[in-house]
Design a protein around this motif. Structure first.
Motif, PDB file in Angstrom:
ATOM      1  N   UNK A 127       0.804  -1.228   0.000  1.00 16.54           N
ATOM      2  CA  UNK A 127       0.000   0.000   0.000  1.00 16.54           C
ATOM      3  C   UNK A 127       0.823   1.256   0.000  1.00 16.54           C
ATOM      4  N   UNK A 128       2.137   1.102   0.049  1.00 14.86           N
ATOM      5  CA  UNK A 128       3.003   2.282   0.098  1.00 14.86           C
ATOM      6  C   UNK A 128       3.899   2.345  -1.136  1.00 14.86           C
ATOM      7  N   UNK A 129       4.133   3.580  -1.552  1.00 15.54           N
ATOM      8  CA  UNK A 129       4.937   3.838  -2.739  1.00 15.54           C
ATOM      9  C   UNK A 129       6.249   4.483  -2.290  1.00 15.54           C
ATOM     10  N   UNK A 130       7.327   4.116  -2.950  1.00 24.53           N
ATOM     11  CA  UNK A 130       8.626   4.687  -2.588  1.00 24.53           C
ATOM     12  C   UNK A 130       8.754   6.108  -3.135  1.00 24.53           C
TER      13      UNK A 130
ATOM     14  N   UNK B 273      10.772   4.939   6.049  1.00 23.53           N
ATOM     15  CA  UNK B 273      10.106   5.945   6.874  1.00 23.53           C
ATOM     16  C   UNK B 273       8.782   6.287   6.222  1.00 23.53           C
ATOM     17  N   UNK B 274       7.721   5.986   6.929  1.00 25.51           N
ATOM     18  CA  UNK B 274       6.382   6.226   6.408  1.00 25.51           C
ATOM     19  C   UNK B 274       6.031   7.692   6.633  1.00 25.51           C
ATOM     20  N   UNK B 275       5.975   8.430   5.543  1.00 32.63           N
ATOM     21  CA  UNK B 275       5.758   9.876   5.664  1.00 32.63           C
ATOM     22  C   UNK B 275       4.318  10.224   6.054  1.00 32.63           C
TER      23      UNK B 275
ATOM     24  N   UNK C 226      12.027   6.590   1.877  1.00 33.17           N
ATOM     25  CA  UNK C 226      10.816   7.297   2.287  1.00 33.17           C
ATOM     26  C   UNK C 226       9.638   6.765   1.481  1.00 33.17           C
ATOM     27  N   UNK C 227       8.602   6.361   2.183  1.00 29.23           N
ATOM     28  CA  UNK C 227       7.418   5.835   1.502  1.00 29.23           C
ATOM     29  C   UNK C 227       6.178   6.620   1.926  1.00 29.23           C
ATOM     30  N   UNK C 228       5.150   6.536   1.097  1.00 33.71           N
ATOM     31  CA  UNK C 228       3.887   7.180   1.434  1.00 33.71           C
ATOM     32  C   UNK C 228       2.770   6.413   0.765  1.00 33.71           C
ATOM     33  N   UNK C 229       1.581   6.676   1.213  1.00 29.60           N
ATOM     34  CA  UNK C 229       0.399   6.006   0.699  1.00 29.60           C
ATOM     35  C   UNK C 229       0.386   6.047  -0.819  1.00 29.60           C
ATOM     36  N   UNK C 230      -0.065   4.929  -1.415  1.00 26.95           N
ATOM     37  CA  UNK C 230       0.002   4.771  -2.855  1.00 26.95           C
ATOM     38  C   UNK C 230      -1.050   5.583  -3.587  1.00 26.95           C
ATOM     39  N   UNK C 231      -2.215   5.748  -3.005  1.00 27.39           N
ATOM     40  CA  UNK C 231      -3.336   6.371  -3.725  1.00 27.39           C
ATOM     41  C   UNK C 231      -3.285   7.892  -3.778  1.00 27.39           C
TER      42      UNK C 231
END
Ligand SMILES: [Mn+2]
Ligand SMILES: [Mn+2]
Ligand SMILES: [Zn+2]
Ligand SMILES: [Zn+2]
Lengths: 142, 142
Positions: free
Chosen positions: A122-125, B96-98, B133-138
DNA sequence: CAATAGTTTAGAATTATTATAATGTAGATT
DNA sequence: AATCTACATTATAATAATTCTAAACTATTG
């Protein structure tokens, strides 16, 4: 490297009013050959040394953060005790000299492509950056 | 996972007096299955929630830094606004989940060996760590 | 040349961290 | 077990970095 870069236009383009304080900060930050790393403290010193007028600390903070938000500056975290900023806003790696506390750029081309086998569902780099901590060679033979 | 780990011995081994405060901190930090990441604030909350007694903030800081110096804890810099510590003291990488500001471990085996082509003369490499660094895909289809 | 929205500024407030100095305690010595 | 001593804890004050505030200022628009 034009002698008198048109920071006024540059600022306008991103919707920032070209005040004399911001132009001064632009000059210190961008009127040079190479990109560099600095702390807020460094920047305040540079301004007060190179220029005659003083700029309020709050304005330096506000402007640096405005630039950061606009993508003109990048914040680098290496030492939780200090905030470093980078005028090189591209994705790149760093060496951190633990003796001098100096940051040194390392282009993406200087490191082989990094292959990450794990992924977070569910996470994008967004970015992949490497920090190489270095120290003087002779003090290591303990 | 022994029920009542002998933190007293562990502390003695490294020359720290096994006071009840330090033992309490050890319990919160090391009496668990997996390593984890925390801020000083997190730790203070954990202590006050899990235990009835209160420990002075200064003691928490002092003890965390003593543990860090002894190699029992590792400090991680991702966000210059916060100090993260890690009970996993081995060399490893992080996601690191932003979105959530959460740190997630990434073993060295999850990333192919990093080959650095550039080197700093007179300096020796102490560590090479990657921050992804990762973040939600949508929310990325802007 | 107003009017207005955005900006700078000095100083106060906030937050995280470290220092201080008095009191307490673990472990050693009697 | 009482005493001693070095090390720890604690409440509190001090410091440092950053952010907030609200009044004064200024670049732009009409
Ligand atoms: Mn920031
Ligand atoms: Mn630290
Ligand atoms: Zn850089
Ligand atoms: Zn970790």
């Amino acid at each position: 490297m034009p002698k008198n870069c048109n920071f006024i236009e540059k600022l306008r383009e991103v919707g920032l009013r070209p005040t004399k304080q911001r132009i001064k900060i632009c000059e210190v930050l961008y009127n040079r050959e190479k990109t560099f790393h600095f702390t807020i403290n460094d920047l305040v010193k540079m301004i007060s040394e190179k220029m005659n007028e003083k700029i309020s600390l709050a304005t330096v903070y506000n402007t640096v953060h405005a630039f950061e938000k606009k993508g003109y500056l990048k914040e680098i975290s290496i030492d939780s005790h200090k905030s470093y900023f980078d005028t090189n806003t591209s994705s790149h790696h760093h060496f951190f000299d633990e003796d001098t506390h100096e940051l040194i750029d390392c282009d993406e081309s200087d490191i082989d492509k990094i292959n990450i086998k794990k992924n977070i569902t569910g996470k994008k780099i967004n970015s992949v950056e490497v920090l190489v901590r270095v120290a003087s060679d002779n003090q290591t033979q303990k």
